[in-house]
Design a protein around this motif. Structure first.
Motif, PDB file in Angstrom:
ATOM      1  N   SER A 135       0.799  -1.234   0.000  1.00 51.61           N
ATOM      2  CA  SER A 135       0.000   0.000   0.000  1.00 51.61           C
ATOM      3  C   SER A 135       0.830   1.284   0.000  1.00 51.61           C
ATOM      4  O   SER A 135       0.268   2.372  -0.022  1.00 51.61           O
ATOM      5  N   ARG A 136       2.150   1.188   0.000  1.00 52.15           N
ATOM      6  CA  ARG A 136       2.958   2.410  -0.021  1.00 52.15           C
ATOM      7  C   ARG A 136       2.889   3.086  -1.393  1.00 52.15           C
ATOM      8  O   ARG A 136       2.674   2.448  -2.412  1.00 52.15           O
ATOM      9  N   HIS A 137       3.126   4.400  -1.372  1.00 41.60           N
ATOM     10  CA  HIS A 137       3.108   5.209  -2.594  1.00 41.60           C
ATOM     11  C   HIS A 137       4.118   4.685  -3.605  1.00 41.60           C
ATOM     12  O   HIS A 137       5.213   4.248  -3.254  1.00 41.60           O
ATOM     13  N   LEU A 138       3.734   4.765  -4.875  1.00 44.06           N
ATOM     14  CA  LEU A 138       4.578   4.237  -5.949  1.00 44.06           C
ATOM     15  C   LEU A 138       4.487   5.127  -7.181  1.00 44.06           C
ATOM     16  O   LEU A 138       3.407   5.603  -7.539  1.00 44.06           O
ATOM     17  N   LEU A 139       5.628   5.352  -7.801  1.00 43.04           N
ATOM     18  CA  LEU A 139       5.676   5.892  -9.157  1.00 43.04           C
ATOM     19  C   LEU A 139       6.332   4.825 -10.019  1.00 43.04           C
ATOM     20  O   LEU A 139       7.531   4.562  -9.876  1.00 43.04           O
ATOM     21  N   ASP A 140       5.552   4.190 -10.878  1.00 40.40           N
ATOM     22  CA  ASP A 140       6.052   3.086 -11.691  1.00 40.40           C
ATOM     23  C   ASP A 140       5.244   3.017 -12.978  1.00 40.40           C
ATOM     24  O   ASP A 140       4.002   2.979 -12.944  1.00 40.40           O
ATOM     25  N   THR A 196      -0.541  11.160 -11.339  1.00 38.84           N
ATOM     26  CA  THR A 196       0.243  12.081 -10.527  1.00 38.84           C
ATOM     27  C   THR A 196       1.729  11.807 -10.703  1.00 38.84           C
ATOM     28  O   THR A 196       2.127  10.667 -10.979  1.00 38.84           O
ATOM     29  N   THR A 197       2.529  12.844 -10.561  1.00 38.53           N
ATOM     30  CA  THR A 197       3.981  12.682 -10.489  1.00 38.53           C
ATOM     31  C   THR A 197       4.475  12.954  -9.070  1.00 38.53           C
ATOM     32  O   THR A 197       5.676  13.121  -8.855  1.00 38.53           O
ATOM     33  N   GLU A 198       3.575  12.974  -8.107  1.00 38.06           N
ATOM     34  CA  GLU A 198       3.913  13.366  -6.741  1.00 38.06           C
ATOM     35  C   GLU A 198       5.027  12.494  -6.167  1.00 38.06           C
ATOM     36  O   GLU A 198       4.980  11.261  -6.244  1.00 38.06           O
TER      37      GLU A 198
END
Length: 278
Positions: free
Chosen positions: A60-65, A89-91
């Motif tokens: 559940s952790r934030h991911l940019l992939d 998002t690119t956050e």
């Protein structure tokens, strides 16, 4: 979400999960591609024209992939077709560097993407890379939205437009009324500094807010010429303070008063004609 729309057409975007909250915060928060696709369909029915998507790791952790985004976009498209604009998002959430954020953006090549000015261009030294990313978005027809957390950032963005760092004469923005902190509750008056007489004007602006006043804040924004974003990323409560059963309920909490006030809601086709440049 553009000046090309009638003042009585308001675009509703839903931010159904964000990068912070988990099932411990709300059992109905959508985290998987299938859950996000189902939420998209429900929010579309309630009046949303755009979905702002975060993806998560298995824990559940934030991911940019890129692969995770592409899987989620495919799932949402299978559920709603082209009836919603999908914005990624690119956050960074303090995890990713600007270079990593931009690399994921380019690998996904989404229909639309949000970019936080304070993350991707925190100072003048970061502006060339930010400008290059925006140039790429313009060439690839990826619709930008710049996230602004305080009026000073709006002033800086306007100056960057004048200096040619931003390759458009105007750019869509999102004003964030508050911060991601425990018990944060926004108020409609929090919007006023962004709209002060001396503040820069953007033709296409939206608002998101925190806590049970979310619907009041975004309704005020619509009355003043803006567009709205609601959802579990920023708020879990209905206007009466009860736990919202779903993201669709929060969309309805915004859509219902807008319709009662005589506003029309943009659909995805109208959004693409203006916000995405036709």
């Amino acid at each position: 979400m553009t000046a090309l729309h009638s003042p009585h057409q308001v675009a509703i975007a839903v931010a159904p999960n964000g990068g912070r909250r988990t099932k411990a915060d709300h059992p109905a928060i959508p985290l998987t591609p299938a859950e996000l696709a189902r939420a998209a369909a429900e929010c579309l029915e309630a009046g949303a024209a755009m979905i702002h998507v975060h993806v998560r790791r298995p824990d559940s952790r934030h991911l940019l992939d890129a692969d995770a985004y592409l899987e989620t976009i495919e799932a949402i498209r299978a559920e709603v077709g082209e009836r919603m604009v999908i914005q990624i998002t690119t956050e960074a959430l303090g995890i990713y560097t600007p270079a990593e954020q931009i690399a994921v953006l380019k690998a996904v090549r989404p229909e639309a993407a949000s970019l936080a000015l304070r993350e991707l261009a925190p100072d003048e030294a970061a502006e060339p890379a930010f400008a290059e990313a925006l140039d790429w978005m313009k060439r690839e027809r990826v619709a930008p939205q710049i996230i602004l957390y305080e009026p000073a950032e709006a002033v800086r963005l306007a100056a960057m437009i004048r200096r040619g760092v931003v390759p458009w004469p105007d750019i869509p923005v999102l004003y964030v009324l508050g911060r991601y902190t425990v018990s944060q509750t926004s108020a409609p008056a929090d919007l006023l500094p962004f709209l002060a007489p001396e503040a820069p004007r953007f033709a296409d602006w939206s608002v998101c807010a925190f806590g049970r006043n979310e619907a009041a804040c975004v309704t005020a924004a619509a009355l003043l010429g803006g567009h709205v974003r609601v959802g579990f990323e920023n708020n879990l409560q209905t206007p009466d303070g009860a736990l919202a059963p779903s993201n669709a309920a929060l969309v309805a909490s915004a859509a219902t008063p807008l319709r009662q006030l005589g506003y029309q809601l943009c659909d995805a086709a109208a959004l693409r004609t203006g916000y995405l440049g036709g």
